[in-house]
Enzyme design. Structure first.
Site, mmCIF file in Angstrom:
data_model
loop_
_atom_site.group_PDB
_atom_site.id
_atom_site.type_symbol
_atom_site.label_atom_id
_atom_site.label_comp_id
_atom_site.label_asym_id
_atom_site.label_seq_id
_atom_site.Cartn_x
_atom_site.Cartn_y
_atom_site.Cartn_z
ATOM 1 C CG ASP A 168 -1.987 -0.825 0.952
ATOM 2 O OD1 ASP A 168 -2.561 -1.277 0.100
ATOM 3 O OD2 ASP A 168 -2.680 -1.316 2.165
ATOM 4 C CG LEU A 169 2.834 2.136 3.597
ATOM 5 C CD1 LEU A 169 3.861 2.006 4.619
ATOM 6 C CD2 LEU A 169 2.162 3.476 3.913
#
Length: 394
Positions: A168-169
């Site tokens: 996600d990051l």
């Protein structure tokens, strides 16, 4: 002045990849309007534990520098609000499942008619094209699907994910990269564009040399714990009191390491003279080094290796690194004034801008905190806003 002063971002994303992306845009000065579902809001508001005074730490970490409004996107009145926001928005970020924005009448083809300069960034698990485009995407799922878990953990061990939400990051970071290039292109052409960012594509990119290595050899990399397939010694070892990292990345550092620790036997051993030799004799060398380092106190080991310029270091726990003097010197934990949380701190700005530094203008907003203000800016009267509230549109 900040680089994105005057840039307006409409954030229809939730959970992590999208909000992390829009937070970084907000850090650079953009006016980020976070659109949430009335009554419930971003799912990450309920990702607990841990929580901080009843606020999810997950939510707090990725939503500063935004204004929150609540809008029912399925209602006619709610769609009208979004259309008004789109008229003078520079960027829209969304991460609904494939086809959802189109079903709502808010797809790129519809919105670019309203605002041809709009940068429409769509974040999804598998991208908006291809046979898997309709699959839901979550960090854990993509760590497995994207190959990361096949190379993470100890050889022969079970599947292990990365400790943080790395998929996600990094996808959020790639999205910022795409958006900034889209803005730059729009300055030249006067036109916006559709930007398709997927969790899977980001993971394949991050495979980097391992992907290229497979294409060259036909052999996929596997789990190696902390070791490196191309460098030895370049991994964690056990010292007398703790686990340590030894990062000997070239032949010059190998000589320095042996000289510093008086490993004359290893330095003279032809099996270990060049890195390619050390890789070929990895098992023997790692055992020899392990047998030697186990008698060293980590403090003494670091001191002598540092003095000889050999990269080494501890394996910190989260509390140790967050309280480390260097972390504090780099101002990497950011204090933010918040109406319900005393002494709120979140990870700070990873890029230090010399002339146009990032700043905190808004704490992570309460659900719908800025709805009245934003609608007033759009020309809605007090009576109009109250009627929308009565209908539970906002």
């Amino acid at each position: 002045m900040q680089p994105l002063d005057g840039v307006k971002v409409l954030d229809l994303s939730r959970t992590l990849a999208g909000p992390f992306c829009t937070m970084m845009l907000g850090d650079m000065g953009a006016d980020v309007i976070k659109v949430e579902q009335p009554g419930s809001g971003d799912e990450s508001r309920r990702f607990t534990p841990p929580s901080w005074n009843d606020e999810s730490c997950y939510y707090l970490s990725s939503n500063r520098n935004k204004r929150s409004i609540t809008v029912d996107l399925k209602s006619t009145e709610g769609k009208a609000i979004i259309m008004k926001l789109v008229q003078d928005a520079d960027i829209l970020v969304e991460n609904f499942r494939t086809g959802t924005m189109e079903k709502l009448g808010l797809g790129y083809e519809e919105l670019k008619e309203v605002n041809p300069r709009l940068i429409f960034c769509s974040i999804s698990g598998f991208g908006r094209t291809g046979p898997e485009k309709n699959r839901a995407g979550y960090d854990l799922l993509l760590q497995g699907f994207g190959g990361l878990m096949s190379i993470t953990g100890e050889e022969g061990g079970p599947p292990v994910k990365a400790g943080m939400s790395i998929v996600d990051l990094t996808t959020g970071m790639f999205a910022v990269y795409g958006i900034m290039n889209g803005l730059f292109a729009a300055q030249k052409t006067g036109k916006g564009q559709f930007i398709d960012v997927s969790l899977l594509d980001g993971q394949i990119t991050l495979l980097n040399h391992m992907a290229t290595g497979y294409m060259a050899t036909g052999k996929p990399a596997g789990k190696m714990g902390s070791a490196h397939p191309s460098l030895v010694p370049y991994q964690a070892f056990r010292a007398k009191d703790m686990d340590v990292i030894l990062a000997v990345a070239n032949d010059g550092l190998w000589k320095k390491c042996c000289m510093a620790l008086e490993w004359n036997d290893l330095l003279a051993d032809v099996r270990f003279e060049k890195n390619v030799d050390r890789v070929a004799h990895r098992v023997e060398l790692v055992k020899l080094i392990s047998d030697k380092l186990i008698f060293w106190e980590s403090k003494d080991l670091f001191e002598i290796l540092d003095s000889h310029g050999v990269p080494c270091g501890p394996i910190h726990t989260i509390d140790q690194i967050l309280n480390h003097p260097h972390t504090k010197a780099r101002e990497m934990m950011l204090p933010i004034q918040h109406p319900t949380i005393e002494n709120l701190q979140v990870p700070g700005f990873p890029v230090k801008m010399g002339d146009t530094p990032q700043s905190v203008r808004y704490y992570p907003p309460l659900l719908g905190e800025h709805t009245d203000d934003v609608l007033s800016e759009l020309g809605y009267s007090t009576e109009d806003i109250q009627q929308l509230k009565n209908k539970q549109i906002i």
